[in-house]
Design an enzyme around this catalytic site. Structure first.
Site, short mmCIF file in Angstrom:
data_model
loop_
_atom_site.label_atom_id
_atom_site.label_comp_id
_atom_site.label_asym_id
_atom_site.label_seq_id
_atom_site.Cartn_x
_atom_site.Cartn_y
_atom_site.Cartn_z
N ALA A 46 32.53 -0.02 -44.12
CA ALA A 46 32.69 -1.24 -43.32
C ALA A 46 31.95 -2.41 -43.96
O ALA A 46 32.44 -3.54 -44.00
CB ALA A 46 32.22 -1.02 -41.89
N ARG A 55 38.01 -8.85 -38.81
CA ARG A 55 36.72 -9.51 -39.01
C ARG A 55 36.82 -11.04 -38.94
O ARG A 55 35.84 -11.72 -38.82
CB ARG A 55 36.08 -9.11 -40.34
CG ARG A 55 34.71 -9.72 -40.54
CD ARG A 55 33.89 -8.98 -41.56
NE ARG A 55 32.61 -9.61 -41.79
CZ ARG A 55 32.31 -10.31 -42.88
NH1 ARG A 55 33.21 -10.49 -43.81
NH2 ARG A 55 31.11 -10.82 -43.03
N CYS A 109 29.68 1.69 -40.94
CA CYS A 109 29.33 2.51 -42.10
C CYS A 109 29.34 1.68 -43.39
O CYS A 109 29.70 0.50 -43.38
CB CYS A 109 30.35 3.63 -42.23
SG CYS A 109 32.01 2.99 -42.46
N HIS A 136 26.98 -3.11 -48.39
CA HIS A 136 26.74 -4.43 -49.00
C HIS A 136 26.10 -4.24 -50.37
O HIS A 136 26.51 -4.84 -51.36
CB HIS A 136 25.78 -5.28 -48.16
CG HIS A 136 26.18 -5.44 -46.73
ND1 HIS A 136 25.26 -5.59 -45.71
CD2 HIS A 136 27.39 -5.48 -46.13
CE1 HIS A 136 25.89 -5.72 -44.56
NE2 HIS A 136 27.18 -5.66 -44.78
#
Ligand code: SF4
Ligand code: SF4
Lengths: 480, 488
Positions: free
Chosen positions: A69, A100, A66, A198
């Site tokens: 994330a 990550r 999502c 982003h």
């Protein structure tokens, strides 16, 4: 660039048939929605025909994440000297804590914060709102972690639904604490994937960070910034030395092992070098518009692409840098040859299928090819049209392209194309390994890495060889 | 210079003395006090959200496809977490609600999601649970699933139990509980037959990330000759073999067995706190006897379990188990000197904590700091009562609703010999230079620990070996030459 030679057994027709057969098993509405996202590659076409960046089709088992994330995991998390607050209930922050592999320097809890900070929303926060709690929390965080250089507030799903105003809180607290406090409205329900996260994060950097700092030292002609390298498994630490070796001065890294004030001073560099185009192109464009900073996409996976990239970078500088580039290429040639001499004989002629985030499928193709491996299928979780357009020329004609592929589809595709390796994520990994197909996680480098740069290629080659040629695969079929 | 330019600050370097100062300060008593004063900020919590627990239950029934109503991102987080812990596939689908779902509700997403999930993955059951988003906007799952069937998106007779699993309430163990109750309610509906008894035991393992434990329960029941149905049995799903064929549904509790469980001879839960509402419901609806047993860590709790089983089924405890007990006690008396008086810090879920503390007390070790990052006063009381049963519990402290950053403060100001918890505790362990023993969920940085049982007599031996041998390793690795010797 010369077109890839065709891959045995793969034609436009065979791939289209495979797609049609797969779609045929889906309900009509899903068929219609999914069909535009699957295609046979036409390397020469001006635009890739496969559609992307659309909503997930409910129920098909997408692998997407999502916006939160994309914001927390990708853009913000790697900035090591900030406190990143997962604002909302406990889950999101816990699941994204340390998963990550964006490694960072610093002393944890003192100068770096690879931790999970959360407001751990309870029922009452949903009912009465969480703004006051957020205020208090930021104060507490600043007191307990005084060397932080700022804080980001990353909202989770409920925050945007209950009408909280994190922007107002951030503004107030920025004044009170005299530190950066950056709000980021990246609720998971926004957009269709990590990608919007982003973008939203890039916008928050634009609005709250960039231009607010300056370097003490004078700007120099070789100052650059590294954009879109997140230091997965130490990637930045393998990439940066090469750029320094050719004489460039890496002033800041976005955002792997990143430092927020340096990020905020990036507008003084001469060039932005961008690795992950998908997640960071937005800010490159902003810096270009506002400060006239050119940007260049480069690719540090595998010697062929590294050489190509270094030369392209050299073209943007003077003779001194260009000479250095040739020196560096020459220096590493024999080192890289040693690597390919060792592994290529065991890997030549193998095939692989890839499905990763928004960049790596196309970026790693060269590295596989350096090892003699051909890519028969590739796709992205959250790429856009421009990513697919950059992918098509890197793949042979007729190879399979899939966007936001569902588990159902990918299983069928792999079953039919029988690759020697699948490179994708943790959710896909064990599905294929159970079927006896070698697999490498290509988000996390499967707990290995770095894969960037010359040092990274050595490790990449070793890992791919180890995955494909492990004797354990011979044990899968029982003799009785 | 314009005002905007003047506001531009120089990039700063934190002076090394300042870093040194803070580095020492965060290990101080003063810092600990400040740290314990915080009321809004949570740092490094040791619990997850409700839907994760729901997915574990939903995975434990044969042919069931967990279905997440809400945001796609959450679904990916749950699946990744399970896959990292078990190193297994964790199939689950999601109806991927987005902004318009937030405005209009998620009914259309649910319809389409169910239709696709059913067509593509052909499940025998679709257990549905929720992420925060539909919980905040108040989606009515009862009405939605009824409508989905009425409108033909899925067959009328496909079981679709659902559970509301709001993440802003409780933790993963509560999601486990809610989903389990819902599945059992759905599957047993209309199955109760007065006077019919299957003669079987229903056993509920609770939220347990150790598939070895589940297999150990089954082995013990087989040895005792007790027929059983394990409810929400993830052992074959989250520990499936590699034979060249991927199976989407590799095992789990059979639907028929779950349906018949209501006519069982007895039902036991191995975890009190993760099955509260389920057991309450079973108490009123199920036939046969019911019992909530403590997680059988260590000898005494295993004894208790075996004796209860013997009593419920009127069966003798077989000689083999008696021999196992003797072997465990043998191992414990042999090795007690390596653990006696050693202090431990423990973090985890309530049932696990009770189990671990029981075992440590049996060994003469001291469960010095006990931390549960989401729990209740009731749990605290029960834990205190357990500590009070032993002199080794004296002076030990219980911290509820505290996180692993609190734990770090405890470790550096009042050190212990070992830490027991899940992988998340490794940061605090490293800072405090204290070894971490990984027992719990998730374990995402070591292999196969989820396959090694820690319950029962054999589990006691494995835990003991894990702890004692590590201490001996440390001694061998760190002692000066003159203290290095052949025997330990
Ligand atoms: S948004 Fe809510 S349900 Fe989803 S992972 Fe976060 S806390 Fe859990
Ligand atoms: S490289 Fe891939 S996984 Fe990494 S940030 Fe970019 S798109 Fe995401």
């Amino acid at each position: 660039m010369a077109e890839r030679k065709p891959i045995k057994g793969i034609t436009i027709e065979s791939t289209e048939k495979l797609i049609a057969d797969t779609l045929a098993e889906m309900p009509e509405k899903a068929q219609k929605k999914r069909a535009p996202h699957l295609g046979a590659n036409e390397p020469g076409a001006s635009a890739c025909a496969v559609k992307s960046n659309k909503k997930v089709v409910p129920g098909v088992m997408s692998q997407r994440g999502c916006a939160y994330a994309g914001a927390k995991g990708v853009v913000w998390g790697p900035i090591r000297d900030m406190i990143h607050v997962s604002h909302g209930p406990v889950g999101c922050g816990v699941y994204s804590w340390g998963t990550r592999r964006n490694l960072m320097q610093g002393i944890p809890g003192v100068t770096s914060f690879p931790m999970d900070f959360t407001s751990d929303f309870q029922e009452r926060d949903i009912v009465y709102g969480g703004d006051l709690k957020l205020e208090k929390l930021l104060r507490e965080a600043d007191e307990l972690f005084p060397l932080n250089k700022g804080m980001s507030v990353l909202s989770e799903c409920p925050v945007g639904l209950i009408g909280d105003d994190i922007n107002a809180v951030a503004k107030k607290m920025e004044k009170e604490l005299d530190k950066l406090v950056v709000p980021c409205n990246c609720e998971g329900f926004r957009g269709v994937s990590q990608s919007l996260g982003h973008h939203i994060s890039n916008d928050s950097i634009r609005d709250h960070i960039i231009g607010k700092f300056k370097f003490k030292e004078e700007a120099g002609p070789y100052d650059i910034a590294l954009i879109g390298d997140y230091n997965i498994g130490g990637d930045v630490w393998a990439a940066k030395p090469i750029l320094e070796e050719i004489g460039l001065n890496v002033k800041s890294v976005w955002t792997g092992d990143g430092e927020v004030e340096k990020i905020g001073a990036t507008h003084s560099v001469k060039l932005n070098l961008i690795h992950c185009y998908r997640s960071m192109n937005y800010m490159c464009k902003v810096m270009e518009e506002k400060w006239n900073i050119p940007w260049l996409e480069y690719n540090f996976f595998g010697p062929t692409k590294i050489e190509e990239s270094l030369r392209a970078i050299g073209e943007l500088f003077d003779d001194k840098i260009r000479k250095n580039v040739e020196k560096v290429i020459k220096k590493y040639k024999p080192v890289m040859k040693e690597v390919t001499d060792e592994y290529k004989p065991r890997l030549e002629g193998k095939t692989a299928m890839l499905f990763v985030g928004g960049l790596r499928p196309r970026h790693t193709i060269g590295a596989y090819e350096d090892l003699g491996i051909q890519i028969t299928g590739a796709g992205y979780e959250f790429a856009h049209q421009d990513d697919y357009d950059r992918t098509a020329p890197e793949m042979a004609k007729g190879t399979l392209i899939y966007d936001d592929v569902s588990e159902f589809e990918l299983e069928k595709f792999v079953e039919e194309l029988k690759p020697d390796l699948v490179g994708s994520g943790i959710k896909e990994k064990y599905v294929f390994q159970k079927a006896g197909i070698p697999f490498r996680q290509m988000h996390s480098w499967d707990y290995s890495g770095p894969y960037h740069g010359y040092e990274g290629f050595k490790i990449f080659a070793r890992d791919i060889d180890m995955a494909i040629n492990s004797p354990t695969w011979d044990l899968v079929k029982s003799p009785f | 210079m314009s005002a905007a330019e003047a506001a531009v600050k120089f990039v700063t370097e934190t002076p090394p003395e300042e870093i040194e100062r803070v580095k020492e300060w965060i290990n101080s008593e003063e810092y600990k006090e400040k740290n314990f004063e915080r009321t809004a900020l949570v740092v490094n919590p040791a619990h997850a959200c409700q839907p994760l627990g729901a997915q574990m239950v939903a995975t434990g029934f044969e042919g069931a496809l967990p279905f997440i109503h809400g945001s796609q991102g959450c679904a990916s987080y749950f699946r990744s977490t399970f896959s990292r812990h078990y190193r297994e596939p964790a199939a689950a689908t999601c109806d991927a609600m987005t902004e318009d779902g937030a405005v209009f509700g998620g009914q259309n997403n649910l319809f389409e999601g169910l239709e696709n999930a059913y067509a593509l993955y052909k499940p025998k059951m679709i257990p549905i649970f929720t992420t925060c988003m539909p919980e905040v906007i108040g989606d009515d799952l009862n009405a939605y699933t009824k409508n989905a069937k009425a409108q033909g998106f899925i067959p009328e007779d496909l079981p679709t139990p659902y559970a509301n699993t709001p993440s802003f309430n409780g933790s993963h163990i509560h999601g486990y509980d809610a989903m389990l109750r819902s599945i059992l309610q759905t599957l047993t509906e209309g199955q109760k037959v007065e006077g019919k008894c299957t003669g079987k035991l229903n056993i509920i393992p609770g939220f347990d990330g150790n598939v070895g434990n589940l297999r150990e329960y089954k082995r013990i029941l087989d040895l005792m000759g007790i027929p059983y149905t394990m409810l929400a049995d993830v052992s074959d799903v989250f520990d499936s073999g590699c034979d060249g064929e991927y199976k989407l549904y590799p095992g789990g509790t059979k639907m028929e067995d779950a349906a018949e469980s209501i006519n069982g001879k007895a039902t036991i839960s191995m975890q009190k706190y993760s099955t509260v509402t389920t057991m309450k419901w079973i108490e009123s609806e199920y036939d046969g006897e019911k019992a909530i047993l403590p997680l059988p860590f260590g000898v005494k709790k295993t004894d208790e379990m075996l004796m209860k089983l013997a009593e419920l089924f009127d069966k003798p405890i077989p000689a083999e188990l008696k021999a196992e007990r003797a072997r465990a006690v043998d191992a414990m008396t042999d090795a007690q000197q390596y653990l006696h008086g050693r202090k431990f810090a423990i973090a985890g879920d309530p049932d696990y904590l009770l189990g671990i503390v029981t075992f440590l007390l049996e060994m003469g070790a001291r469960p010095w700091h006990i931390l549960c990052s989401r729990s209740t006063k009731k749990f605290q009381k029960e834990m205190q009562a357990l500590l009070d049963t032993s002199v080794f519990g004296e002076g030990c402290s219980i911290y509820i609703n505290k996180d692993l950053w609190h734990m770090r403060s405890l470790l550096v100001t009042d050190p212990v010999d070992g830490i027991i918890g899940d992988t998340h505790a490794k940061w605090a362990a490293r800072d405090a230079k204290i070894p971490l023993f990984r027992i719990g969920f998730p374990i995402i940085d070591r292999v196969n620990l989820h396959r090694t049982p820690v319950v029962g007599y054999n589990g006691a031996i494995s835990m003991l070996s894990m702890l004692a041998n590590k201490f001996l390793d440390i001694k061998d690795e760190t002692c000066d030459d003159q203290w290095f010797e052949m025997m330990r």
